[in-house]
Write a protein that holds these residues in place. Structure first.
Motif, mmCIF file in Angstrom:
data_model
loop_
_atom_site.group_PDB
_atom_site.id
_atom_site.type_symbol
_atom_site.label_atom_id
_atom_site.label_comp_id
_atom_site.label_asym_id
_atom_site.label_seq_id
_atom_site.Cartn_x
_atom_site.Cartn_y
_atom_site.Cartn_z
ATOM 1 N N HIS A 11 0.831 -1.198 0.000
ATOM 2 C CA HIS A 11 0.000 0.000 0.000
ATOM 3 C C HIS A 11 0.871 1.256 0.000
ATOM 4 O O HIS A 11 0.574 2.228 -0.716
ATOM 5 N N ASP A 12 1.946 1.256 0.773
ATOM 6 C CA ASP A 12 2.864 2.402 0.776
ATOM 7 C C ASP A 12 3.475 2.626 -0.609
ATOM 8 O O ASP A 12 3.601 3.769 -1.073
ATOM 9 N N GLU A 13 3.824 1.537 -1.287
ATOM 10 C CA GLU A 13 4.370 1.626 -2.650
ATOM 11 C C GLU A 13 3.321 2.221 -3.600
ATOM 12 O O GLU A 13 3.639 3.056 -4.452
ATOM 13 N N MET A 14 2.079 1.814 -3.420
ATOM 14 C CA MET A 14 0.998 2.333 -4.256
ATOM 15 C C MET A 14 0.765 3.823 -3.997
ATOM 16 O O MET A 14 0.539 4.584 -4.940
ATOM 17 N N LEU A 15 0.809 4.221 -2.726
ATOM 18 C CA LEU A 15 0.640 5.643 -2.396
ATOM 19 C C LEU A 15 1.702 6.487 -3.088
ATOM 20 O O LEU A 15 1.404 7.556 -3.631
ATOM 21 N N GLU A 16 2.924 5.995 -3.084
ATOM 22 C CA GLU A 16 4.005 6.717 -3.758
ATOM 23 C C GLU A 16 3.745 6.818 -5.260
ATOM 24 O O GLU A 16 3.878 7.876 -5.863
ATOM 25 N N ALA A 17 3.341 5.703 -5.863
ATOM 26 C CA ALA A 17 3.071 5.679 -7.306
ATOM 27 C C ALA A 17 1.867 6.556 -7.662
ATOM 28 O O ALA A 17 1.834 7.169 -8.728
ATOM 29 N N ALA A 18 0.883 6.626 -6.774
ATOM 30 C CA ALA A 18 -0.332 7.401 -7.039
ATOM 31 C C ALA A 18 -0.063 8.899 -7.026
ATOM 32 O O ALA A 18 -0.828 9.675 -7.604
ATOM 33 N N ALA A 19 1.009 9.316 -6.393
ATOM 34 C CA ALA A 19 1.444 10.724 -6.395
ATOM 35 C C ALA A 19 0.316 11.699 -6.030
ATOM 36 O O ALA A 19 0.060 12.669 -6.733
ATOM 37 N N GLY A 20 -0.378 11.393 -4.945
ATOM 38 C CA GLY A 20 -1.435 12.284 -4.475
ATOM 39 C C GLY A 20 -2.820 11.970 -5.007
ATOM 40 O O GLY A 20 -3.810 12.506 -4.509
ATOM 41 N N LYS A 21 -2.898 11.130 -6.022
ATOM 42 C CA LYS A 21 -4.204 10.705 -6.526
ATOM 43 C C LYS A 21 -4.699 9.509 -5.701
ATOM 44 O O LYS A 21 -3.978 8.969 -4.864
ATOM 45 N N ASP A 22 -5.923 9.079 -5.977
ATOM 46 C CA ASP A 22 -6.534 7.995 -5.220
ATOM 47 C C ASP A 22 -6.053 6.623 -5.680
ATOM 48 O O ASP A 22 -5.559 6.460 -6.801
ATOM 49 N N ILE A 23 -6.234 5.648 -4.797
ATOM 50 C CA ILE A 23 -5.989 4.237 -5.103
ATOM 51 C C ILE A 23 -7.356 3.582 -5.241
ATOM 52 O O ILE A 23 -8.211 3.725 -4.361
ATOM 53 N N TRP A 24 -7.550 2.863 -6.349
ATOM 54 C CA TRP A 24 -8.822 2.185 -6.585
ATOM 55 C C TRP A 24 -8.665 0.697 -6.305
ATOM 56 O O TRP A 24 -7.865 0.017 -6.953
ATOM 57 N N VAL A 25 -9.440 0.206 -5.351
ATOM 58 C CA VAL A 25 -9.560 -1.232 -5.106
ATOM 59 C C VAL A 25 -10.652 -1.702 -6.058
ATOM 60 O O VAL A 25 -11.837 -1.481 -5.837
ATOM 61 N N VAL A 26 -10.227 -2.349 -7.154
ATOM 62 C CA VAL A 26 -11.154 -2.704 -8.234
ATOM 63 C C VAL A 26 -12.068 -3.841 -7.825
ATOM 64 O O VAL A 26 -13.268 -3.806 -8.040
ATOM 65 N N GLY A 27 -11.506 -4.859 -7.298
ATOM 66 C CA GLY A 27 -12.325 -6.008 -6.955
ATOM 67 C C GLY A 27 -11.612 -6.924 -6.000
ATOM 68 O O GLY A 27 -10.385 -6.913 -5.902
ATOM 69 N N GLY A 28 -12.429 -7.660 -5.345
ATOM 70 C CA GLY A 28 -11.970 -8.583 -4.341
ATOM 71 C C GLY A 28 -12.443 -8.128 -2.982
ATOM 72 O O GLY A 28 -11.848 -7.242 -2.373
ATOM 73 N N GLY A 29 -13.560 -8.683 -2.542
ATOM 74 C CA GLY A 29 -14.097 -8.333 -1.229
ATOM 75 C C GLY A 29 -13.126 -8.658 -0.113
ATOM 76 O O GLY A 29 -12.998 -7.902 0.854
ATOM 77 N N GLU A 30 -12.431 -9.777 -0.234
ATOM 78 C CA GLU A 30 -11.442 -10.153 0.780
ATOM 79 C C GLU A 30 -10.295 -9.152 0.800
ATOM 80 O O GLU A 30 -9.811 -8.762 1.865
ATOM 81 N N LEU A 31 -9.849 -8.710 -0.367
ATOM 82 C CA LEU A 31 -8.784 -7.713 -0.445
ATOM 83 C C LEU A 31 -9.239 -6.406 0.215
ATOM 84 O O LEU A 31 -8.504 -5.815 1.016
ATOM 85 N N ALA A 32 -10.441 -5.953 -0.087
ATOM 86 C CA ALA A 32 -10.962 -4.736 0.535
ATOM 87 C C ALA A 32 -11.043 -4.906 2.049
ATOM 88 O O ALA A 32 -10.668 -3.999 2.805
#
Length: 177
Positions: A102-123
């Motif tokens: 998640h930290d890696e994703m936050l860096e890549a998102a550069a201030g934009k949102d992260i979308w959890v596309v699918g996977g109820g267990e993942l969410a």
């Protein structure tokens, strides 16, 4: 500031896919013209995360084309077919590993949102580690009786917004109270 948002559609009885991982139920209802809303949502997305079943469904139904420009993470332990695009296959078996992803994703998102596309267990795992901010769900007037749940465990939410598009009720929640 980035938010992590689980945006998905669900049946009235709370399933995002049938027992065979199919989303065919989604195409029997009228969603109206949601393309514009989805395009606006995607403008604010800087990174994407999904489970392996969601990834396989997308690859199977898009003839191997990858429709996301954003860097995408797929949570899996399996070897999956690769596509053209920035897709990263990871297995985050414990909370520390999921937080690192998640930290890696936050860096890549550069201030934009992260979308959890699918996977109820993942969410749900993201809720467990305190990293899911919102759930936006479109509820279809269809029931399946069984399948892959929207969320497989108890999560408390605060309603932020309610809307309707033809056959779908759209609700946006903040995770937690």
């Amino acid at each position: 500031m980035s938010r992590t948002i689980y945006l998905t559609a669900t049946t009235l009885d709370g399933f995002i896919a049938d027992p065979d991982h199919s989303l065919e139920w989604l195409f029997v209802v009228d969603a109206g013209d949601h393309e514009g809303d989805h395009a606006r949502f995607m403008e604010g997305v800087g990174a994407v995360i999904m489970g392996a079943s969601t990834y396989e469904w997308i690859v199977d139904h898009e003839d191997g084309r990858w429709g996301y420009e954003q860097p995408s993470w797929v949570m899996t332990h399996r070897d999956l077919p690769e596509v053209d695009g920035d897709v990263r296959f990871v297995a985050a078996d414990d909370d520390a590993a999921l937080l690192a992803v998640h930290d890696e994703m936050l860096e890549a998102a550069a201030g934009k949102d992260i979308w959890v596309v699918g996977g109820g267990e993942l969410a749900a795992r993201l809720v467990d580690v305190g990293r899911l901010d919102e759930i936006e769900v479109s509820i279809a007037p269809v029931t399946l009786g069984a399948g892959k749940p929207l969320l497989p465990r108890h999560v408390e939410l605060t309603t932020l917004e309610v809307d309707r598009t033809v056959d779908f009720a759209h609700i946006r929640y903040r995770v937690g109270r």
